[in-house]
Design a protein around this motif. Structure first.
Motif, mmCIF file in Angstrom:
data_model
loop_
_atom_site.group_PDB
_atom_site.id
_atom_site.type_symbol
_atom_site.label_atom_id
_atom_site.label_comp_id
_atom_site.label_asym_id
_atom_site.label_seq_id
_atom_site.Cartn_x
_atom_site.Cartn_y
_atom_site.Cartn_z
ATOM 1 N N ASP A 488 11.622 5.260 -4.910
ATOM 2 C CA ASP A 488 12.788 4.925 -5.728
ATOM 3 C C ASP A 488 13.879 4.287 -4.877
ATOM 4 O OD1 ASP A 488 14.236 5.112 -8.329
ATOM 5 O OD2 ASP A 488 15.549 6.430 -7.161
ATOM 6 N N THR A 489 14.082 4.856 -3.652
ATOM 7 C CA THR A 489 15.079 4.287 -2.731
ATOM 8 C C THR A 489 14.674 2.892 -2.295
ATOM 9 O OG1 THR A 489 15.613 6.500 -1.908
ATOM 10 C CG2 THR A 489 16.269 4.639 -0.524
ATOM 11 N N THR A 518 1.371 8.987 4.417
ATOM 12 C CA THR A 518 -0.056 9.247 4.155
ATOM 13 C C THR A 518 -0.288 9.673 2.715
ATOM 14 O OG1 THR A 518 0.204 11.528 4.933
ATOM 15 C CG2 THR A 518 -0.515 9.880 6.544
ATOM 16 N N CYS A 519 0.763 10.139 2.072
ATOM 17 C CA CYS A 519 0.653 10.602 0.690
ATOM 18 C C CYS A 519 0.938 9.486 -0.321
ATOM 19 C CB CYS A 519 1.614 11.777 0.478
ATOM 20 S SG CYS A 519 1.422 12.661 -1.069
ATOM 21 N N ILE A 520 1.303 8.310 0.170
ATOM 22 C CA ILE A 520 1.625 7.194 -0.717
ATOM 23 C C ILE A 520 0.396 6.292 -0.870
ATOM 24 C CG2 ILE A 520 3.149 5.215 -1.102
ATOM 25 C CD1 ILE A 520 5.204 6.501 0.680
ATOM 26 N N ASP A 521 -0.023 6.032 -2.085
ATOM 27 C CA ASP A 521 -1.121 5.100 -2.315
ATOM 28 C C ASP A 521 -0.689 3.719 -1.821
ATOM 29 O OD1 ASP A 521 -2.271 2.882 -4.363
ATOM 30 O OD2 ASP A 521 -3.746 4.481 -4.001
ATOM 31 N N PRO A 522 -1.466 3.080 -0.936
ATOM 32 C CA PRO A 522 -1.057 1.784 -0.384
ATOM 33 C C PRO A 522 -0.695 0.761 -1.452
ATOM 34 C CG PRO A 522 -2.920 2.633 0.834
ATOM 35 C CD PRO A 522 -2.737 3.551 -0.328
ATOM 36 N N ALA A 523 -1.441 0.725 -2.566
ATOM 37 C CA ALA A 523 -1.142 -0.249 -3.624
ATOM 38 C C ALA A 523 0.202 0.048 -4.269
ATOM 39 C CB ALA A 523 -2.249 -0.229 -4.675
ATOM 40 N N ALA A 528 6.029 -1.225 -4.906
ATOM 41 C CA ALA A 528 7.450 -0.896 -4.768
ATOM 42 C C ALA A 528 8.138 -1.854 -3.794
ATOM 43 C CB ALA A 528 7.606 0.550 -4.290
ATOM 44 N N TRP A 529 7.439 -2.180 -2.716
ATOM 45 C CA TRP A 529 7.976 -3.107 -1.715
ATOM 46 C C TRP A 529 8.319 -4.456 -2.348
ATOM 47 C CZ3 TRP A 529 4.847 -4.303 3.392
ATOM 48 C CH2 TRP A 529 5.614 -5.109 4.243
ATOM 49 N N ALA A 536 15.680 -6.913 0.803
ATOM 50 C CA ALA A 536 15.180 -5.609 1.250
ATOM 51 C C ALA A 536 13.801 -5.707 1.889
ATOM 52 C CB ALA A 536 15.139 -4.629 0.076
ATOM 53 N N TRP A 537 13.082 -6.820 1.650
ATOM 54 C CA TRP A 537 11.721 -6.920 2.176
ATOM 55 C C TRP A 537 11.693 -6.797 3.703
ATOM 56 C CZ3 TRP A 537 8.319 -11.075 -0.710
ATOM 57 C CH2 TRP A 537 8.271 -10.743 -2.071
#
Length: 605
Positions: A488-489, A518-523, A528-529, A536-537
């Motif tokens: 979200d941030t 490690t708990c974030i799904d890469p996709a 979000a990115w 922000a990128w």
């Protein structure tokens, strides 16, 4: 004042042209100068400090400056001999032949009507031959009585041949030891108000500790007294009226103050005091009879056998504030003292704190504490890590000595089950985010080292490791919520995202050392990115670069390496589906650290 010093200086004062000097020797800070000046009053001496004096001409100028009030024609002599000068100190401005000429003129006018006191010889800058030549001038040529005040050990360190040179000029040496009682009264007299009365009331306690320290410096005693006055200002009448509590406070405060002032321990040595003793015991056991180097704190403990330097009535934070920052934080001081057994309500004191002091307890109190701790263990009531580890170590000790019915192996398994139960119930506290989070309970907690004997040390270490692992797992259970917050941030504020996941000087970064990615799904992460505002990128790119730099990627964040490679694969696939500026834009935000990780991984295949 030492009687032998007074008697001999009285005798020496009555000699005419004795032909030798008297050396009053003692360590820095013992009050040599003070005692000599008490024996020889100002009207009977010329006091000359040689601190920083560089050559004989400057030394003679210092004597002239002290002598000037007795030499009415001094200014006229200086004026006629070498130019205008308003006082004897002005002669130091002349150099070379002029200074030597003036010295010769003025020395003719000197009369040995008083005793010259030469102080601070060990801190002058002259060569030994020059220094002793100056003293010899006044003893042998001008026939003065001369008293030298110095630390002879320092003189010997600086001038290897001082003993030989001394024999030619010094006829008698007097050793001075601190007059601690008189000094205490003098220093206490400089403390005002009600604090003065209290400081005087604890004189014997303070001097007993000072004597035990072996300290010879009255300057240290003065600092200790003034520090005690500042501490007194932060205590309530309730504290001051509790003699047992105040005895403990004075003991630890004065002894630590002396050790710090003498440089025998540093403020950092007062951290985790109880743990240091336990760690030393571990080292001794592991050394199997070989000598183990003692830390500064352990050496201090041995110097004060009647004082419990591990006592937490003044906790590590309070002592750190005082001796590292010179700060007396009233709130912290009062809180620390009020947590002690002298002021805390019995029901607020953990049962283990009673049991660990079983030697001093009556049977009824001890049995009640054992019963309470047993109930707490069975019902899994204790969740604080330090309290748990104390409880576990005491249960192992009780099993070892036949106080519990179960053997050590059984007790170890019961403690491991306790940890597993708290974790399964969601009651195990998650680990703190700081990398030093284990320090507070590593070898000790709340001012007490864990009761660990060699025979069950391995069992306790296994339990300790399991507690740490459980607290890590408890934090990992919170990762999904942390991930949702971070994503979200990321979508809203790239700078804030960076601050939360990377170390920033002067800022506390919540997850800089926690492998939450490690708990974030890469996709989902890449979604979000790319959903974040374009400015922000680059911040997200920088965050990945910082987290996956070699040291972090091989230590605290090692588990994120494979995750980073999957993020790289995901963003490459999205890049390849684009063209033009959109493709170039995505290509330019791929972190170099991810490319390097890919190269390393490929080379290992």
């Amino acid at each position: 004042m030492a009687k032998h010093l007074s008697e001999y200086l009285d005798y020496y004062q009555n000699l005419d042209a004795p032909g030798y000097a008297v050396l009053v020797a003692g360590e820095w800070g013992v009050g040599k100068t003070h005692q000599v000046r008490q024996c020889i009053k100002s009207d009977d001496c010329y006091y000359v400090s040689l601190f920083g004096v560089k050559d004989p001409a400057e030394a003679h100028a210092a004597v002239y400056a002290a002598y000037a009030p007795k030499l009415d024609k001094l200014n006229k002599i200086i004026t006629s001999a070498g130019g205008a000068a308003e006082n004897a100190g002005g002669i130091a401005a002349f150099g070379g032949p002029a200074a030597n000429f003036l010295s010769a003129i003025i020395r003719k006018n000197l009369r040995p009507d008083r005793t010259i006191i030469f102080d601070d010889l060990e801190r002058c800058c002259m060569r030994l031959e020059e220094l002793m030549g100056v003293v010899s001038t006044y003893v042998e040529i001008l026939k003065f009585r001369v008293v030298i005040v110095a630390d002879e050990d320092k003189l010997l360190e600086r001038y290897g041949k001082f003993s030989i040179a001394k024999e030619k000029i010094v006829g008698h040496t007097l050793k001075v030891t601190p007059s601690t009682s008189e000094a205490f009264d003098a220093f206490a007299g400089n403390v005002g108000g009600e604090a003065n009365k209290y400081i005087k009331s604890i004189k014997n306690e303070v001097l007993d500790i000072f004597d035990a320290s072996g300290c010879m410096s009255l300057r240290v005693l003065r600092h200790v007294i003034f520090d005690l006055a500042r501490l007194w200002e932060n205590l309530s009448d309730t504290h001051l009226k509790n003699s047992a509590a105040m005895s403990e406070i004075i003991g630890i405060f004065v002894s630590c103050g002396i050790e710090i002032r003498l440089g025998r321990i540093a403020p950092g040595d007062l951290k985790n005091r109880a743990g240091q003793r336990q760690a030393y015991s571990y080292q001794q056991y592991a050394a199997k009879g070989n000598e183990v180097k003692k830390s500064p704190f352990i050496l201090a403990v041995e110097r004060y056998p009647t004082i419990d330097l591990e006592n937490n009535i003044l906790d590590d934070q309070v002592l750190g504030d005082v001796y590292e920052h010179g700060r007396f934080d009233r709130e912290r001081i009062v809180s620390s003292i009020n947590r002690s057994q002298h002021f805390a309500r019995p029901e607020d004191i953990p049962a283990w704190k009673y049991i660990i002091k079983f030697d001093k307890l009556d049977n009824d109190t001890l049995e009640k504490a054992i019963s309470t701790m047993g109930r707490q263990f069975e019902k899994r009531e204790v969740t604080s890590t330090g309290d748990m580890l104390h409880m576990f170590s005491l249960r192992l000790m009780m099993a070892q000595h036949g106080i519990l019915g179960n053997d050590i192996n059984c007790v170890r398994d019961e403690c491991l089950s306790y940890v597993a139960d708290l974790l399964a119930e969601g009651r195990m506290p998650p680990r703190e985010l700081e990398w030093t989070w284990c320090d507070i309970f590593e070898n000790a907690y709340d001012g007490y080292g864990y009761w660990v004997e060699p025979i069950y040390m391995e069992h306790f270490e296994a339990i300790w490791n399991e507690v740490v692992a459980a607290r890590v797992k408890a934090l990992e259970a919170q990762y999904p919520a942390i991930v949702a917050e971070l994503l979200d941030t990321l979508k809203k504020d790239g700078v804030e995202f960076y601050r939360k996941v990377c170390e920033v000087p002067g800022k506390q970064s919540a997850y800089a050392l926690i492998p939450v990615f490690t708990c974030i799904d890469p996709a989902h992460f890449v979604d979000a990115w790319l959903a974040a505002p374009r400015p922000a990128w680059q911040w997200v790119k920088s965050a990945l670069e910082a987290r996956l730099e070699p040291y972090r990627a091989n230590n605290e964040l090692a588990s994120e390496r494979s995750w980073g490679l999957r993020v790289l694969q995901e963003i490459k696939e999205r890049r390849d589906a684009l063209s033009g500026f959109e493709r170039l834009r995505l290509e330019r935000v791929i972190p170099n650290k991810l490319r390097q990780l890919e190269e390393v991984a490929t080379s290992l295949v």
